[in-house]
Design an enzyme around this catalytic site. Structure first.
Site, PDB file in Angstrom:
ATOM      1  N   CYS A  13      -9.340  43.205  45.783  1.00  0.00           N
ATOM      2  CA  CYS A  13      -9.996  42.036  45.201  1.00  0.00           C
ATOM      3  C   CYS A  13     -11.503  42.237  45.300  1.00  0.00           C
ATOM      4  O   CYS A  13     -11.972  43.091  46.032  1.00  0.00           O
ATOM      5  CB  CYS A  13      -9.617  40.782  45.968  1.00  0.00           C
ATOM      6  SG  CYS A  13      -7.860  40.609  46.257  1.00  0.00           S
ATOM      7  N   ARG A  38     -12.345  47.269  38.408  1.00  0.00           N
ATOM      8  CA  ARG A  38     -11.219  47.536  39.291  1.00  0.00           C
ATOM      9  C   ARG A  38      -9.992  46.677  38.959  1.00  0.00           C
ATOM     10  O   ARG A  38      -8.938  46.838  39.544  1.00  0.00           O
ATOM     11  CB  ARG A  38     -11.631  47.319  40.752  1.00  0.00           C
ATOM     12  CG  ARG A  38     -12.678  48.315  41.181  1.00  0.00           C
ATOM     13  CD  ARG A  38     -13.079  48.182  42.609  1.00  0.00           C
ATOM     14  NE  ARG A  38     -13.599  46.869  42.886  1.00  0.00           N
ATOM     15  CZ  ARG A  38     -12.950  45.970  43.585  1.00  0.00           C
ATOM     16  NH1 ARG A  38     -11.757  46.222  44.052  1.00  0.00           N
ATOM     17  NH2 ARG A  38     -13.497  44.807  43.800  1.00  0.00           N
ATOM     18  N   TRP A  85      -6.618  40.244  43.075  1.00  0.00           N
ATOM     19  CA  TRP A  85      -5.491  41.078  42.643  1.00  0.00           C
ATOM     20  C   TRP A  85      -4.350  40.597  43.528  1.00  0.00           C
ATOM     21  O   TRP A  85      -4.329  40.856  44.725  1.00  0.00           O
ATOM     22  CB  TRP A  85      -5.854  42.541  42.890  1.00  0.00           C
ATOM     23  CG  TRP A  85      -4.756  43.534  42.735  1.00  0.00           C
ATOM     24  CD1 TRP A  85      -3.795  43.848  43.669  1.00  0.00           C
ATOM     25  CD2 TRP A  85      -4.499  44.388  41.628  1.00  0.00           C
ATOM     26  NE1 TRP A  85      -2.979  44.829  43.181  1.00  0.00           N
ATOM     27  CE2 TRP A  85      -3.382  45.186  41.946  1.00  0.00           C
ATOM     28  CE3 TRP A  85      -5.111  44.556  40.377  1.00  0.00           C
ATOM     29  CZ2 TRP A  85      -2.869  46.136  41.080  1.00  0.00           C
ATOM     30  CZ3 TRP A  85      -4.584  45.507  39.524  1.00  0.00           C
ATOM     31  CH2 TRP A  85      -3.481  46.290  39.868  1.00  0.00           C
ATOM     32  N   ASN A 111     -10.060  39.382  51.156  1.00  0.00           N
ATOM     33  CA  ASN A 111      -9.378  40.598  50.682  1.00  0.00           C
ATOM     34  C   ASN A 111      -8.491  41.090  51.800  1.00  0.00           C
ATOM     35  O   ASN A 111      -8.876  41.013  52.964  1.00  0.00           O
ATOM     36  CB  ASN A 111     -10.381  41.717  50.403  1.00  0.00           C
ATOM     37  CG  ASN A 111     -11.089  41.527  49.099  1.00  0.00           C
ATOM     38  OD1 ASN A 111     -10.837  40.566  48.379  1.00  0.00           O
ATOM     39  ND2 ASN A 111     -12.000  42.430  48.804  1.00  0.00           N
ATOM     40  N   GLY A 112      -7.345  41.650  51.450  1.00  0.00           N
ATOM     41  CA  GLY A 112      -6.464  42.208  52.472  1.00  0.00           C
ATOM     42  C   GLY A 112      -5.205  41.381  52.618  1.00  0.00           C
ATOM     43  O   GLY A 112      -4.875  40.558  51.753  1.00  0.00           O
ATOM     44  N   GLU A 492       5.524  66.902  40.754  1.00  0.00           N
ATOM     45  CA  GLU A 492       4.332  66.054  40.684  1.00  0.00           C
ATOM     46  C   GLU A 492       3.052  66.905  40.776  1.00  0.00           C
ATOM     47  O   GLU A 492       2.076  66.643  40.075  1.00  0.00           O
ATOM     48  CB  GLU A 492       4.399  64.993  41.792  1.00  0.00           C
ATOM     49  CG  GLU A 492       3.240  64.036  41.880  1.00  0.00           C
ATOM     50  CD  GLU A 492       2.953  63.254  40.598  1.00  0.00           C
ATOM     51  OE1 GLU A 492       3.794  63.225  39.688  1.00  0.00           O
ATOM     52  OE2 GLU A 492       1.854  62.682  40.515  1.00  0.00           O
ATOM     53  N   LYS A 496       0.112  67.061  37.782  1.00  0.00           N
ATOM     54  CA  LYS A 496      -1.330  66.839  37.970  1.00  0.00           C
ATOM     55  C   LYS A 496      -2.129  67.969  37.338  1.00  0.00           C
ATOM     56  O   LYS A 496      -3.102  67.731  36.634  1.00  0.00           O
ATOM     57  CB  LYS A 496      -1.685  66.748  39.468  1.00  0.00           C
ATOM     58  CG  LYS A 496      -1.178  65.553  40.215  1.00  0.00           C
ATOM     59  CD  LYS A 496      -1.697  64.221  39.735  1.00  0.00           C
ATOM     60  CE  LYS A 496      -0.931  63.660  38.614  1.00  0.00           C
ATOM     61  NZ  LYS A 496       0.024  62.657  38.680  1.00  0.00           N
ATOM     62  N   GLU A 499      -1.915  67.952  33.400  1.00  0.00           N
ATOM     63  CA  GLU A 499      -2.503  66.834  32.657  1.00  0.00           C
ATOM     64  C   GLU A 499      -4.024  66.771  32.750  1.00  0.00           C
ATOM     65  O   GLU A 499      -4.670  66.312  31.824  1.00  0.00           O
ATOM     66  CB  GLU A 499      -1.863  65.488  33.026  1.00  0.00           C
ATOM     67  CG  GLU A 499      -2.183  64.972  34.399  1.00  0.00           C
ATOM     68  CD  GLU A 499      -1.507  63.646  34.705  1.00  0.00           C
ATOM     69  OE1 GLU A 499      -1.397  62.787  33.826  1.00  0.00           O
ATOM     70  OE2 GLU A 499      -1.090  63.463  35.866  1.00  0.00           O
ATOM     71  N   HIS A 515      17.114  82.562  37.628  1.00  0.00           N
ATOM     72  CA  HIS A 515      17.963  82.215  36.483  1.00  0.00           C
ATOM     73  C   HIS A 515      17.154  82.069  35.196  1.00  0.00           C
ATOM     74  O   HIS A 515      17.643  81.500  34.233  1.00  0.00           O
ATOM     75  CB  HIS A 515      18.753  80.933  36.791  1.00  0.00           C
ATOM     76  CG  HIS A 515      19.601  81.086  38.011  1.00  0.00           C
ATOM     77  ND1 HIS A 515      20.791  81.782  37.998  1.00  0.00           N
ATOM     78  CD2 HIS A 515      19.402  80.703  39.290  1.00  0.00           C
ATOM     79  CE1 HIS A 515      21.306  81.793  39.220  1.00  0.00           C
ATOM     80  NE2 HIS A 515      20.473  81.140  40.023  1.00  0.00           N
ATOM     81  N   LYS A 615      -3.573  55.448  30.163  1.00  0.00           N
ATOM     82  CA  LYS A 615      -3.163  54.996  31.499  1.00  0.00           C
ATOM     83  C   LYS A 615      -1.839  54.259  31.442  1.00  0.00           C
ATOM     84  O   LYS A 615      -0.985  54.416  32.291  1.00  0.00           O
ATOM     85  CB  LYS A 615      -4.251  54.090  32.092  1.00  0.00           C
ATOM     86  CG  LYS A 615      -3.943  53.604  33.504  1.00  0.00           C
ATOM     87  CD  LYS A 615      -3.950  54.763  34.480  1.00  0.00           C
ATOM     88  CE  LYS A 615      -3.490  54.384  35.878  1.00  0.00           C
ATOM     89  NZ  LYS A 615      -3.002  55.542  36.638  1.00  0.00           N
TER      90      LYS A 615
END
Ligand code: M6R
Length: 620
Positions: A13, A38, A85, A111-112, A492, A496, A499, A515, A615
Site C-alpha cells: 500500500c 505500484r 492493496w 501497511n502490512g 521456470e 525467464k 522471455e 531420448h 503482463k
C-alpha cells in the site's frame, strides 16, 4: 544509499503524510499519485477540520478519491493519506484507510498485516467496541485509541499500542487533539521520513518524497517517529530517543520508483525474502501449525479424491511444484493443466475433485474460462491469486491470496515463489487437518518459516551470477535440467531466460536428454542443472557428463552440503539446503532469475517489457 535500502521492500500500500505551509491535502494526494505505479484498489485521506478529523475514502482509482476531495475546497496544514492493496477485507469504501479509533479522536493508516488482529478484535468486541470494517487496521486504530487516554501524548499512545500488535506494520496516526504532529511506527514494513525546509513529510516509499525533499530518513525496525512543522524525532519501543540520520538521495524519480534498481524485475527478485515473510504472515502460529482461514471447512478435505491445478506460464510452473508436494506428502493424485488446454480438452472431472486456479493477475482469460467450466460442472474451486478483487479471486469458491504485493515486471519472479509457498502451506494444512500419520507437519512448517532467511542468502549469489552472465551472454542455446522438483524449477528458469533475454532454451527432466534433446548439444551450448536431491545426485552427474562429452558447458546449482557435483560441473552455485528438500529446489530459482536478468541486461534487452509479451493476458 544502495538499491533496496528502506524504500523498495514489497509494500502493498502507499502511505503519505505532510505537515507544512502548503495545502496538505493536495500534497498527500500528489504523494499518492507518485506511488500509483505500484497499483492499489482504494484510497483515502484524513485531515483536521471543524474540531474533528475528516476522513474521505473511496474504493477504486485515486481519481475517485480526488473527485470526492474536490467537491468542496479542502485546506489544512497537516494531512495523511493512503492507497490500499487489500489483504484483510475486500476493496470497499469501508475497508479503505484511514480508520478511526472507537471515539474518532485519531485516524490511522497502515501497511502490512497485523497477525493477532482476530484475537485483539475479540478482546475489543467483548469490551463493547464496534467496528465499521473487516480490516486489521481498524483493530490497530482501536488498540492505539485505547491507550490514548487523558494526558497521554499521541506518541506515547502509539508506543504502548504497537507493543500489543504482532505482525508487520508501518502505521501513521493523526489526532484531533494534537494537530501539530504526525506519529508513525515501523515494524517489518518500510517507512521513510522526508526532512524539508519548514515542512516535513513521511511516506512508504522514497518516490513520494522526492518532489519535496531529497533529505530522507529511513525509519529503523521497531522505531517510532514524530514529525512536526520544524522537527523530526525518533524513539525506540522503550521510549529511548534515537538518532535521526538523514541521507541525501541522488536518484531521479523513475529510478526511485524502482527502489534504486535499474529494473522492476531486479527489484522484485530482491523483494522475494520479504514476500515470503508477507506470504506466511499470520498463517503459521507459534507452534508451527498452519492457519488458513480462507479455505474449506476441515471435513471437505477428507472428501477430495483428486486435485487439478490449472494455470498458465509461470503459474503453471508453480502448479507443477504443487503437484510434486501434494503427491509426495499427501499421496493425493494431482494433475496440472495449461488453462488453454484444459478449457478445450473436455476434461474428465471427478465430482469429488478440487480445481485449483493459480494466477498472479487473477485476470488471465484462459484460466478464467477454465474456472467457469469447472463451476458449470459443480466442481469445488480454489484460487491461489495475488490480486485481490480480480475476477478469478471473486469467482472461485475460496481464494488464498499470495500476498506478494504488486508485480510490475512482465517476467514473473516474486509471484512464483509466493505461489509455490502458498501451495506448500496448503499441502501442510491438509496434512494437519487430516492428522496424517507419517507427515511431520511441525517440522515441515518450521522449515518453511526459515525459507525467507535462505532466500536472503541466495540473493548474495548475485556477483557470481553476473560473472557467469558475462561469460555466457552470447550462448546459442541454454538447457535447463533437473530431476523431480528440480526439473519443475528448470522450466521456470528457462522461461525467464527466453522471455527476457531472447535466448532459445531447451528444458526437460535430465533423464529425458538421451531420448532426443541431447542431439542439440554441441560446443558453446550451456546447461544449467538444478541438483538439490541427494537421492538423484549420481544420476544428475551422469547427465552432466553426457553434455560435457559433447562439448557443452555445465553450470550446477546445488545445496551447500553437496561435495559430489562440484567434481563434475564447470561452474558451481551453492544455495542453502532445507531439510524439506522440495524447498531447496524452490530456492534454486533465485540464482536462475539473476542469471536471466543479468544476461538480458548485458544484451541490452528491454527487461521489464519484453517484446511481444503483456503482463496480464486477458484475451485468448
Ligand atoms: O497472471 P497470471 O499468473 O495468470 O499469468 C499467467 C502467465 O501469463 C504468466 O505467469 C507469465 O507466464 C509470466 N509473466 C512469465 O514470466
Amino acid at each position: 544509499m544502495n538499491p533496496g535500502d528502506g524504500g523498495s521492500i514489497a509494500t502493498m500500500c502507499g502511505i503519505a503524510g505532510y505537515i507544512g505551509p502548503r495545502n496538505a491535502v493536495e500534497v498527500v494526494l500528489d504523494q499518492l499519485k507518485r506511488l500509483e505505479y505500484r497499483g492499489y484498489d482504494s484510497a483515502g485521506v484524513a485531515y483536521p477540520a471543524n474540531g474533528h478529523i475528516e476522513v474521505l475514502k473511496r474504493a477504486g482509482k485515486l481519481t475517485e478519491l480526488k473527485k470526492l476531495v474536490d467537491e468542496v475546497p479542502r485546506d489544512s496544514r497537516i494531512a495523511i493519506a493512503h492507497s490500499r492493496w487489500a489483504t484483510h477485507g475486500g476493496p470497499t469504501n469501508e475497508n479503505a484507510h484511514p480508520h478511526y479509533d472507537a471515539y474518532e479522536r485519531i485516524a490511522i493508516i497502515h501497511n502490512g498485516i497485523i497477525e493477532n488482529y482476530l484475537d485483539l478484535r475479540e478482546e475489543l468486541l467483548a469490551k463493547g467496541h464496534k467496528f465499521r470494517s473487516q480490516t486489521d487496521t481498524e483493530v490497530a486504530a482501536h488498540v492505539i485509541g485505547e491507550e490514548y487516554t487523558e494526558g497521554v501524548p499521541l506518541e506515547e499512545a502509539v508506543r504502548k499500542g504497537v507493543k500489543r500488535l504482532r505482525g508487520a506494520y508501518a502505521l501513521v496516526v493523526l489526532s484531533q487533539h494534537e494537530k501539530g504532529k504526525i506519529v508513525a511506527a515501523r515494524n517489518a514494513s518500510p517507512l521513510v521520513l522526508g526532512i524539508g525546509a519548514g515542512e516535513n513529510l513521511l511516506a512508504s516509499d522514497i518516490p513520494a518524497l522526492l518532489p519535496y525533499t531529497r533529505e530522507v530518513v529511513v525509519l529503523e525496525e521497531n522505531n517510532i517517529a514524530m514529525i512536526t512543522l520544524d522537527n523530526v524525532s525518533i524513539m525506540d519501543l522503550d521510549g529511548r530517543e534515537q538518532p535521526v540520520k538523514p541521507i541525501h538521495i541522488e536518484w531521479d524519480i523513475a529510478a526511485a520508483e524502482r527502489g534504486g534498481y535499474d529494473h522492476f524485475m531486479l527489484k522484485e527478485i530482491h523483494e522475494q525474502p520479504e514476500v515470503l515473510r508477507q506470504c506466511l504472515a499470520g498463517r503459521i502460529d507459534d507452534n508451527y501449525q498452519v492457519r488458513l482461514e480462507q479455505v474449506f471447512s476441515e471435513h471437505v478435505w477428507t472428501e477430495i479424491d483428486r486435485v487439478n491445478i490449472i494455470a498458465c506460464g509461470t503459474a503453471y510452473n508453480a502448479g507443477l511444484m504443487g503437484k510434486h508436494l501434494f503427491e509426495k506428502l499427501l499421496r493425493l493424485p494431482t494433475d496440472v493443466y495449461y488453462s488453454s488446454e484444459f478449457r478445450y480438452g473436455d476434461p474428465v472431472l471427478s465430482p469429488k475433485s478440487l480445481a485449483i486456479f493459480v494466477s498472479q493477475s487473477g485476470e488471465t482469460a484462459d484460466t478464467l474460462a477454465a474456472l467457469r467450466l469447472c463451476k458449470s460442472r459443480r466442481i469445488r474451486t480454489l484460487g491461489v491469486v495475488n490480486v485481490i478483487g480480480s475476477s478469478i479471486a471473486r469467482e472461485c469458491d475460496r481464494t488464498i491470496f499470495t500476498q506478494a504485493g504488486p508485480e510490475i515486471s512482465v517476467a514473473s519472479t516474486k509471484a512464483y515463489t509466493a505461489q509455490v509457498t502458498v501451495l506448500t502451506l496448503l499441502a501442510m494444512y491438509i496434512a494437519q487437518v487430516q492428522e496424517m500419520p507419517g507427515v511431520r507437519v511441525e517440522e515441515a512448517v518450521a522449515e518453511l518459516s526459515g525459507l525467507a532467511a535462505k532466500a536472503d542468502e541466495c540473493l548474495k549469489l548475485e556477483p557470481q551470477m553476473i560473472e557467469l552472465a558475462t561469460q555466457f551472454k552470447d550462448m546459442p542455446l541454454c538447457f535447463f535440467l533437473g530431476r523431480g522438483a528440480d526439473a519443475n524449477v528448470a522450466l521456470e528458469g528457462a522461461l525467464k531466460l527466453k522471455e527476457i533475454a531472447y535466448i532459445p532454451t531447451q528444458e526437460s527432466p535430465a533423464g529425458e536428454m538421451k531420448h532426443g534433446p541431447l542431439a542439440l548439444v554441441q560446443p558453446g551450448v550451456i546447461a544449467v542443472f538444478g541438483s538439490t536431491d541427494p537421492e538423484t545426485r549420481d544420476k544428475v552427474v551422469s547427465s552432466m557428463k553426457e553434455i560435457q562429452a559433447r562439448g557443452g558447458t555445465v553450470i550446477a546449482v546445488v545445496t551447500e552440503d553437496d561435495t559430489v557435483t562440484e567434481r563434475a560441473a564447470d561452474a558451481i552455485i551453492r544455495i542453502p539446503a532445507s531439510k524439506l528438500g522440495f524447498l531447496s529446489a524452490l530456492l534454486t530459482i533465485i540464482p536462475m532469475q539473476l542469471f536471466a536478468y543479468h544476461i538480458a541486461r548485458l544484451r541490452g534487452c528491454e527487461i521489464d517489457q519484453p517484446r511481444n509479451l503483456a503482463k496480464s493476458v486477458t484475451v485468448e
